[in-house]
Motif scaffolding. Structure first.
Motif, mmCIF file in Angstrom:
data_model
loop_
_atom_site.group_PDB
_atom_site.id
_atom_site.type_symbol
_atom_site.label_atom_id
_atom_site.label_comp_id
_atom_site.label_asym_id
_atom_site.label_seq_id
_atom_site.Cartn_x
_atom_site.Cartn_y
_atom_site.Cartn_z
ATOM 1 N N GLN A 145 -2.893 -39.100 36.227
ATOM 2 C CA GLN A 145 -2.297 -38.983 36.014
ATOM 3 C C GLN A 145 -1.928 -37.329 36.897
ATOM 4 O OE1 GLN A 145 -0.951 -38.599 31.400
ATOM 5 N NE2 GLN A 145 -0.320 -40.802 32.031
ATOM 6 N N ASP A 146 -2.742 -36.814 36.259
ATOM 7 C CA ASP A 146 -2.368 -35.356 36.605
ATOM 8 C C ASP A 146 -3.926 -34.766 37.962
ATOM 9 O OD1 ASP A 146 -5.069 -33.675 34.193
ATOM 10 O OD2 ASP A 146 -5.281 -34.986 36.047
ATOM 11 N N ASN A 147 -3.723 -35.825 38.707
ATOM 12 C CA ASN A 147 -4.231 -36.053 39.915
ATOM 13 C C ASN A 147 -3.447 -35.687 40.813
ATOM 14 O OD1 ASN A 147 -6.088 -36.822 42.271
ATOM 15 N ND2 ASN A 147 -7.071 -38.243 41.543
ATOM 16 N N PRO A 148 -3.391 -34.741 42.054
ATOM 17 C CA PRO A 148 -2.969 -33.936 42.430
ATOM 18 C C PRO A 148 -2.806 -35.071 44.160
ATOM 19 C CG PRO A 148 -4.614 -32.699 43.153
ATOM 20 C CD PRO A 148 -5.126 -33.696 41.949
ATOM 21 N N ILE A 149 -4.230 -35.595 43.914
ATOM 22 C CA ILE A 149 -4.125 -36.195 45.249
ATOM 23 C C ILE A 149 -3.119 -38.180 45.143
ATOM 24 C CG2 ILE A 149 -5.430 -38.141 46.716
ATOM 25 C CD1 ILE A 149 -7.269 -36.175 45.581
ATOM 26 N N ALA A 150 -2.382 -38.729 46.036
ATOM 27 C CA ALA A 150 -1.686 -40.140 45.596
ATOM 28 C C ALA A 150 -1.715 -41.017 46.408
ATOM 29 C CB ALA A 150 -0.730 -40.145 45.276
ATOM 30 N N LEU A 151 -2.299 -41.621 46.283
ATOM 31 C CA LEU A 151 -2.314 -43.484 47.380
ATOM 32 C C LEU A 151 -1.734 -43.535 47.556
ATOM 33 C CD1 LEU A 151 -6.374 -44.887 47.320
ATOM 34 C CD2 LEU A 151 -4.375 -44.429 49.697
ATOM 35 N N ILE A 152 -0.794 -44.030 48.902
ATOM 36 C CA ILE A 152 -0.302 -44.505 49.429
ATOM 37 C C ILE A 152 -0.329 -46.160 50.016
ATOM 38 C CG2 ILE A 152 2.202 -44.379 50.982
ATOM 39 C CD1 ILE A 152 2.626 -41.784 50.484
ATOM 40 N N TYR A 153 -1.259 -46.039 50.378
ATOM 41 C CA TYR A 153 -1.572 -47.522 51.432
ATOM 42 C C TYR A 153 -2.725 -46.976 51.700
ATOM 43 C CZ TYR A 153 -2.036 -51.862 54.011
ATOM 44 O OH TYR A 153 -2.503 -52.631 54.758
ATOM 45 N N PRO A 154 -4.211 -48.369 50.851
ATOM 46 C CA PRO A 154 -3.659 -49.610 50.118
ATOM 47 C C PRO A 154 -3.862 -49.502 48.911
ATOM 48 C CG PRO A 154 -6.150 -49.230 50.480
ATOM 49 C CD PRO A 154 -5.338 -48.099 51.507
ATOM 50 N N LYS A 155 -2.343 -50.142 48.853
ATOM 51 C CA LYS A 155 -1.772 -50.009 47.207
ATOM 52 C C LYS A 155 -3.182 -50.504 46.176
ATOM 53 C CE LYS A 155 2.466 -49.680 48.142
ATOM 54 N NZ LYS A 155 3.077 -47.769 47.838
ATOM 55 N N LYS A 156 -3.142 -50.839 45.315
ATOM 56 C CA LYS A 156 -4.109 -50.904 43.501
ATOM 57 C C LYS A 156 -4.423 -52.510 43.930
ATOM 58 C CE LYS A 156 -4.090 -48.088 40.507
ATOM 59 N NZ LYS A 156 -3.693 -47.596 38.901
ATOM 60 N N GLN A 157 -5.446 -52.722 44.047
ATOM 61 C CA GLN A 157 -5.768 -54.622 44.354
ATOM 62 C C GLN A 157 -5.289 -55.001 45.214
ATOM 63 O OE1 GLN A 157 -4.801 -54.745 40.467
ATOM 64 N NE2 GLN A 157 -6.908 -53.554 40.021
ATOM 65 N N SER A 158 -4.978 -54.313 46.489
ATOM 66 C CA SER A 158 -4.438 -55.210 47.558
ATOM 67 C C SER A 158 -5.205 -55.984 48.526
ATOM 68 C CB SER A 158 -3.510 -54.287 48.333
ATOM 69 O OG SER A 158 -4.225 -52.866 48.881
ATOM 70 N N THR A 159 -4.521 -56.537 49.117
ATOM 71 C CA THR A 159 -5.348 -57.474 49.991
ATOM 72 C C THR A 159 -4.724 -57.228 51.652
ATOM 73 O OG1 THR A 159 -5.669 -59.595 48.862
ATOM 74 C CG2 THR A 159 -6.447 -59.471 51.303
ATOM 75 N N ILE A 160 -5.805 -56.836 52.998
ATOM 76 C CA ILE A 160 -5.359 -56.421 53.869
ATOM 77 C C ILE A 160 -5.502 -56.850 54.816
ATOM 78 C CG2 ILE A 160 -5.491 -54.463 55.882
ATOM 79 C CD1 ILE A 160 -6.060 -52.655 53.383
ATOM 80 N N TYR A 161 -3.938 -57.650 55.907
ATOM 81 C CA TYR A 161 -4.696 -58.842 57.095
ATOM 82 C C TYR A 161 -4.192 -57.467 58.107
ATOM 83 C CZ TYR A 161 -2.862 -62.266 53.381
ATOM 84 O OH TYR A 161 -3.303 -62.835 52.612
ATOM 85 N N VAL A 162 -5.883 -57.491 58.923
ATOM 86 C CA VAL A 162 -6.204 -57.032 60.122
ATOM 87 C C VAL A 162 -4.746 -57.398 61.435
ATOM 88 C CG1 VAL A 162 -7.397 -56.234 61.710
ATOM 89 C CG2 VAL A 162 -8.315 -56.675 59.452
ATOM 90 N N PRO A 163 -4.199 -56.419 62.098
ATOM 91 C CA PRO A 163 -3.228 -56.859 62.749
ATOM 92 C C PRO A 163 -4.099 -57.092 63.589
ATOM 93 C CG PRO A 163 -2.976 -54.745 61.823
ATOM 94 C CD PRO A 163 -4.653 -54.631 61.065
ATOM 95 N N LEU A 164 -3.732 -58.050 64.530
ATOM 96 C CA LEU A 164 -4.046 -58.383 65.649
ATOM 97 C C LEU A 164 -2.710 -57.807 67.257
ATOM 98 C CD1 LEU A 164 -5.123 -61.238 65.543
ATOM 99 C CD2 LEU A 164 -6.916 -59.777 65.933
#
Ligand SMILES: [Zn+2]
Length: 784
Positions: free
Chosen positions: A694-713
């Motif tokens: 809540q008071d963390n100055p850092i925010a992660l935009i990507y990857p999102k919480k519990q996300s799955t990433i497909y590595v692009p080719l």
């Protein structure tokens, strides 16, 4: 009769001017008949040790063993040669009538010429007029010039000229060369029998053929000994003993104990001279033997070269100079003087950095330095054992030669400053600009000479020694010449306390088992030492310092071929300790109390203690270190009443919050630190209702919480990049990115980090400058 005399008188009177002119002309010819330089022949280059013993000699250009003229004539040889050649030498004016008459009588009774009746002065003239036939005319010239020689020089100088130039059989010329060649000693140390043999030789040098004419030569010598006995030069006992001495056999080879030092002198203009060096022959021999013993072991592994330099800190001199090892195969480059060759430094420069940082007061010996995976401008240093400790005291980083913390230290100190420091310390081969070396400067990216490295350590030792006796520090040059001062280029900028702490860190001999290649060395004295191994196992270094000596060892192949096992600790350090073993022992350096101050030090972090540090020690530290930062690791955190959760003002009443002091490490540091320090207590988690984000100055935009990433080719079927993105509340904040505890890099302003994660589960951790962090798990799925 009277008339005839009168007539002559008149005639002489009339011709008196002619007589006068002839007399003057004669006087002029006589005055100028001697050349300025009686002898111009080339001489051997002779290298002597500090006590005058010969370390080696190089034959003269004309193939003769002719030593440079010595300053005096040995007493026994002087007595023997005068007795044998010219008994009136001390009283005549160059010629001796008695000798002439004796020679004439001798020749008449023998019916042939057996003696020329020449004085030593005349023989000196004859030696200087090489190759002239033995005619009466030549004899007359010798007489004429001999009387002139007596005017120019005193008796001592004349006999010295003779002794230096008399033929001694074969290609040996002069008494000193003959003494070394036939007896392996200086002419000053010869016995009566030996001196007498050399006295009869110039008269019949051809008798000195091994195997031939031995009896004849011995008879000549013994006759001379008898005459010396009769003159009272030696007593009956000495005479009997002298007769027992056999003639020398085949001449032994002259020693070649320091060929590389000899070459160095010749290249500096000492050719054909007698060089009084500062080398100690006994120590030189000991070092050669030590190197040879280890060389046999090293050769089995294809390692062919080694060099050792020993400096004396008290006298500022070179005690031993072994520029290389003898190899039978000329391919192995034994001629290369490795002491003067620039070689890759490995870790051998690390103590200089440690000293420099103590000197400017940017570290304390026990101050924690991070030891975690890192990438710096595309460069990923690794420790030798490929492990990380999370954080280690700077002192231990040096004694264990850990690469990662040392690189971190150099980053903080600054490459240009260190680059400049190395130059100030007299390292003459740091040629390239500092930007060229970068951080690799501390890990072997530079080249240095064993000479420069040893002299730098020698100067550091001198700083401590001089401080102890209250002398002002001046640059010192370590010289291998007894009568010449070689000014060093060492700049005295280091504080004695910085040197003291550096040497003490280098003293730690009990090292942990995890240090690869570690081995214990038996030593009965304190030795500050450091090893180095260059990239590709091409150079192994070991340099050690005591209060009295600096010993430097290099091992490798002169042609640069790397060999597995060519590691400082394994290949060079055993030689270092064996050399020290036979050198005189010394006390440890005196502690420079006046250059140190007491400070309160946090036991856990090694920083100066803050108000909240728990365990504080009062210790003496270099006075410069009083300006180091106070402990940033001990922080006050707030717990709930149970003490198991962290809380903050946003989720708990202030009077319910329990303050506690904890050593707070960055998550990445902590994760490694914990493995080495099982007692370390991690921070408790935030209570569930005190969500830290809540008071963390850092925010992660990507990857999102519990996300799955497909590595692009990409279009050519290659794996493409994934771009992580974060934001920070402060626009100028710097973020440090870690993927699965591997450091990825840092970002400032725009926080985008390019990455190629492999398929599988990953953890991304981002930390800001104040230690706030955010962690996220995600899954990567590759192409089916
Ligand atoms: Zn602390």
């Amino acid at each position: 009769m009277l008339r005839i005399i009168k007539k002559w008188k008149n005639w002489i009177w009339r011709k008196r001017y002619y007589f006068f002119v002839v007399l003057i002309a004669n006087a002029l010819v006589w005055a100028f008949c001697l050349p300025d330089q009686l002898f111009n022949e080339p001489t051997c280059t002779v290298l002597k040790d500090k006590n005058g013993a010969i370390l080696g000699a190089r034959i003269a250009d004309d193939g003769q063993w002719r030593f440079p003229p010595s300053s005096s004539v040995p007493k026994k040889f002087r007595a023997a040669i005068i007795e044998f050649e010219d008994r009136q030498f001390n009283t005549h004016w160059g010629i001796s009538m008695r000798a002439f008459i004796r020679a004439l009588k001798q020749n008449l009774s023998e019916g042939r010429v057996v003696s020329g009746g020449s004085t030593i002065t005349m023989q000196t003239i004859r030696l200087s007029r090489k190759g002239k036939s033995r005619s009466y005319w030549e004899k007359l010239i010798e007489v004429y010039m001999a009387t002139r020689l007596e005017w120019r020089f005193n008796k001592e100088e004349i006999i010295r000229l003779y002794a230096s130039n008399a033929p001694m059989g074969g290609n040996v010329v002069g008494v000193e060369a003959a003494a070394w060649r036939y007896f392996g000693r200086s002419a000053d140390d010869l016995s009566w029998a030996e001196s007498s043999l050399l006295a009869v030789l110039p008269n019949a040098p051809s008798l000195m053929h091994p195997g031939k004419n031995r009896e004849k030569l011995k008879a000549k010598r013994d006759r001379l000994l008898r005459r010396l006995l009769e003159n009272g030069e030696l007593d009956e006992v000495d005479y009997e003993l002298a007769l027992e001495e056999p003639l020398p056999l085949k001449p032994p080879n002259l020693p070649q104990l320091a060929p590389h030092l000899m070459n160095r002198f010749i290249s500096k203009g000492w050719k054909g001279k007698s060089i009084q060096s500062t080398i100690d022959k006994d120590i030189q021999k000991h070092v050669i033997n030590t190197v040879n013993v280890h060389h046999r072991r090293l050769m089995e592994n294809g390692i062919h070269n080694a060099a050792v330099l020993v400096l004396d800190l008290e006298n500022k001199t070179v005690e031993s100079y072994v520029g290389n090892v003898k190899n039978k195969d000329p391919e192995h480059g034994s001629h290369v003087d490795v002491i003067q060759a620039p070689r890759s430094t490995g870790s051998i420069l690390k103590p200089y950095l440690y000293a420099g940082m103590l000197n400017e007061g940017s570290i304390l010996p026990d101050m924690l330095v991070e030891d975690v995976p890192m990438i710096l401008s595309g460069y990923a240093p690794k420790n030798y054992n490929e492990q990380f400790d999370g954080a280690v005291p700077a002192r231990r980083a040096l004694s264990r030669s850990l690469n990662v913390p040392i690189v971190k230290m150099l980053q903080e100190y600054g490459v240009p400053k260190f680059h400049n420091q190395l130059k100030k310390m007299g390292l003459t081969t740091i040629h390239r600009p500092s930007s060229d070396y970068g951080l690799a400067l501390i890990l072997g990216g530079a080249e240095a000479k064993l000479w420069d490295l040893c002299v730098a350590y020698g100067n550091m030792g001198t700083i401590l020694n001089d401080y102890a006796i209250g002398f002002p520090n001046e640059p010192v040059g370590f010289s291998s010449l007894q009568d010449r001062e070689e000014k060093g280029s060492f700049d005295y900028f280091l504080e004695p306390s910085a040197v003291w702490e550096t040497f003490n860190a280098m003293l730690e001999v009990a090292r942990p088992d995890d240090d690869a290649n570690w081995q214990t060395f038996e030593t009965s004295q304190r030795i500050a030492w450091k090893t180095g191994t260059s990239f590709g196992f091409r150079d192994a270094w070991a340099i050690g310092v005591t209060r009295k000596y600096v010993v430097g060892v290099w091992v490798g192949n002169a042609d640069g071929e790397g060999r597995p096992g060519l590691v400082g600790v394994k290949a060079a350090a055993p030689i270092l300790f064996d050399v020290f073993d036979r050198l005189p022992k010394a006390e440890w350096f005196p502690k420079p109390f006046d250059n140190m101050s007491t400070a309160m030090i946090c036991r856990e972090s090694g920083h100066r203690a803050s108000q909240i540090c728990e365990n504080v020690d009062t210790v003496l530290v270099p006075s410069t270190c009083l300006k180091t930062t106070v402990c940033p690791y001990h922080q006050t955190i707030y717990l709930d009443k149970t003490g198991s959760y962290r809380v903050h003002g946003g989720c708990e009443m202030v009077h319910e919050m329990v303050p506690a002091t904890r050593l707070v490490l960055q998550p990445i540091v902590e994760s490694y630190y914990k493995t080495k320090h099982p007692k370390f207590k991690s921070l408790p988690p935030f209570r569930s209702d005190c969500d830290s984000e809540q008071d963390n100055p850092i925010a992660l935009i990507y990857p999102k919480k519990q996300s799955t990433i497909y590595v692009p080719l990409t279009f050519d079927e290659k794996k493409g990049n994934t771009i992580f993105e974060a934001k920070h509340r402060e626009s100028k904040a710097t973020l440090f990115w870690h993927l699965d505890d591997q450091y990825l890099g840092e970002t400032t302003g725009i926080h985008q980090q390019v990455c190629q994660p492999k398929p599988g589960e990953h953890t991304l951790t981002i930390i800001d400058h104040s230690g706030r962090s955010i962690t996220r798990q995600f899954l990567v799925i590759g192409k089916e």
